[in-house]
Design a protein around this motif. Sequence first.
Motif, PDB file in Angstrom:
ATOM      1  N   GLY A 146      -6.811   4.495  -0.767  1.00 47.28           N
ATOM      2  CA  GLY A 146      -7.598   6.215  -0.634  1.00 47.28           C
ATOM      3  C   GLY A 146      -7.187   7.265  -0.596  1.00 47.28           C
ATOM      4  O   GLY A 146      -6.698   8.372   0.406  1.00 47.28           O
ATOM      5  N   PHE A 147      -6.153   7.364  -1.831  1.00 49.94           N
ATOM      6  CA  PHE A 147      -6.101   8.984  -2.422  1.00 49.94           C
ATOM      7  C   PHE A 147      -7.623   9.304  -2.474  1.00 49.94           C
ATOM      8  O   PHE A 147      -8.560   8.526  -2.883  1.00 49.94           O
ATOM      9  N   THR A 148      -7.840  10.849  -2.168  1.00 54.01           N
ATOM     10  CA  THR A 148      -9.036  10.845  -2.831  1.00 54.01           C
ATOM     11  C   THR A 148      -9.130  11.486  -4.534  1.00 54.01           C
ATOM     12  O   THR A 148      -7.861  10.637  -5.267  1.00 54.01           O
ATOM     13  N   ALA A 149      -9.491  11.749  -4.992  1.00 54.63           N
ATOM     14  CA  ALA A 149     -10.205  11.269  -6.738  1.00 54.63           C
ATOM     15  C   ALA A 149      -8.600  12.497  -7.246  1.00 54.63           C
ATOM     16  O   ALA A 149      -8.192  12.320  -8.481  1.00 54.63           O
ATOM     17  N   GLU A 150      -8.216  13.804  -7.104  1.00 56.27           N
ATOM     18  CA  GLU A 150      -7.818  15.081  -7.776  1.00 56.27           C
ATOM     19  C   GLU A 150      -6.196  14.486  -7.054  1.00 56.27           C
ATOM     20  O   GLU A 150      -4.884  14.131  -8.011  1.00 56.27           O
ATOM     21  N   ASP A 151      -6.058  13.831  -6.173  1.00 58.11           N
ATOM     22  CA  ASP A 151      -4.904  13.411  -5.383  1.00 58.11           C
ATOM     23  C   ASP A 151      -4.671  12.325  -6.558  1.00 58.11           C
ATOM     24  O   ASP A 151      -2.701  12.069  -7.372  1.00 58.11           O
ATOM     25  N   ALA A 152      -4.858  11.789  -6.487  1.00 59.00           N
ATOM     26  CA  ALA A 152      -4.967   9.853  -7.351  1.00 59.00           C
ATOM     27  C   ALA A 152      -4.692  10.441  -9.236  1.00 59.00           C
ATOM     28  O   ALA A 152      -3.675   9.785  -9.492  1.00 59.00           O
ATOM     29  N   ALA A 153      -5.111  11.665  -9.699  1.00 63.38           N
ATOM     30  CA  ALA A 153      -5.663  11.901 -10.817  1.00 63.38           C
ATOM     31  C   ALA A 153      -3.990  12.474 -11.246  1.00 63.38           C
ATOM     32  O   ALA A 153      -3.483  12.494 -12.043  1.00 63.38           O
ATOM     33  N   GLU A 154      -3.917  13.192 -10.520  1.00 61.18           N
ATOM     34  CA  GLU A 154      -2.439  13.620 -10.619  1.00 61.18           C
ATOM     35  C   GLU A 154      -0.855  13.244 -10.151  1.00 61.18           C
ATOM     36  O   GLU A 154      -0.462  13.681 -10.815  1.00 61.18           O
TER      37      GLU A 154
END
Lengths: 195, 195
Positions: A146-154
Amino acid sequence: MSLYTAPPSTRERIVLVTARLIQRQGYVGTSIKQIAKEAQATLGSVYHFFPGGKETVAVAAIKHGAKEFALLLEDALRREDDPAAAIEACAADLAVGLRESGWTDGCPVTAAALETLGTDSDIQRACADALRAWEHIVAEKLLASGFTAEDAAEVATTVISTLEGAEVTAQVSRSEEPLRAAGRQLARLLRTYRA
Amino acid sequence: MSLYTAPPSTRERIVLVTARLIQRQGYVGTSIKQIAKEAQATLGSVYHFFPGGKETVAVAAIKHGAKEFALLLEDALRREDDPAAAIEACAADLAVGLRESGWTDGCPVTAAALETLGTDSDIQRACADALRAWEHIVAEKLLASGFTAEDAAEVATTVISTLEGAEVTAQVSRSEEPLRAAGRQLARLLRTYRA
DNA sequence: ACAGCTCTAGAACGAGCGCTCTATTTAGTG
DNA sequence: CACTAAATAGAGCGCTCGTTCTAGAGCTGT
């Protein structure tokens, strides 16, 4: 997978031994003659399978090590549903493996990367690929949670960096504690992203 | 401190050059002759100031690098009242320094530590001392901000590990982003400890 | 002037490096 | 069995490594 695994071929032995030697002594500190001796091969065999010489052997060994850690990572992430718990378990796995090797068998990617920094070599590329692949594995899990794409990457980048750094710290201080602490803190960090 | 800093002595030049070379090529990959040449000294001078040979020079260089990073750390922690903001600023400082050096001048401690893992040498001890000293600096700041002793120790270890790992990741991927991301995530982690 | 330092200078040594080369043995195919 | 390609074997090349050693240069105190 069969119960009786085939004995490793000469080529496989060379790659495995090289990966282990790079973990322990680095790329520059490992000689082709030592690789041949410990792999129970001869110089001729090494250059037969790796005509590109030392650098080619090292690239194969780094790719092997990269895949090995990727499997450990995927395994831990599959065993646990909660990504926080999974990363903490992963850190614990690393800690145990490190202790069992007498604190010597760390990450061949980090070791080789640091010695070839400005070089634009195949070794650098293999190390960069490995880091990206690991981050991708973690990011996928976070996306699925359920992470957003930006959060997941960082967060994925930070997870890999922290595990790398904690592994080095654990090796230098000859203690599981840096890796255990990193696992706990990473889990705490991941849980702050819960909906 | 005077406006006109004295030109560095031969001994200082040797230490500075060695630290930079270890950052870029590691300990094994750096030869005494290269050190002498780049420091504009001769072999005789190097062995005059460091009768213990290569290892002694490296230990001095590592201690110098350790103190350098300790000063950077203390500076960032003094500038900001909030430890979270301070660590984030510290990561940013590292990122800028790394980019300005063309991604080559990383941490000499990590580089030297990884190449001398099982050796029980003075180099290993110097690296372990450096890591402990850095952790102590961070822990002190956290204690002053109201952390419990256990939290401060565990978080400080993780902060140092993460900065180390993110620096390596940044060097390999030739990007400030891993360090920036690590700074932001560490800040987020620290803020979860607020009363 | 001269002795007694610290520091500079670089030739020389044995060891080990990555790599090339030529033989020889082994394995697979008709 | 004969032929060929794959794999093994290790001596040897040119080079650089860390270190040692002797010799000289620069300075200070007497």
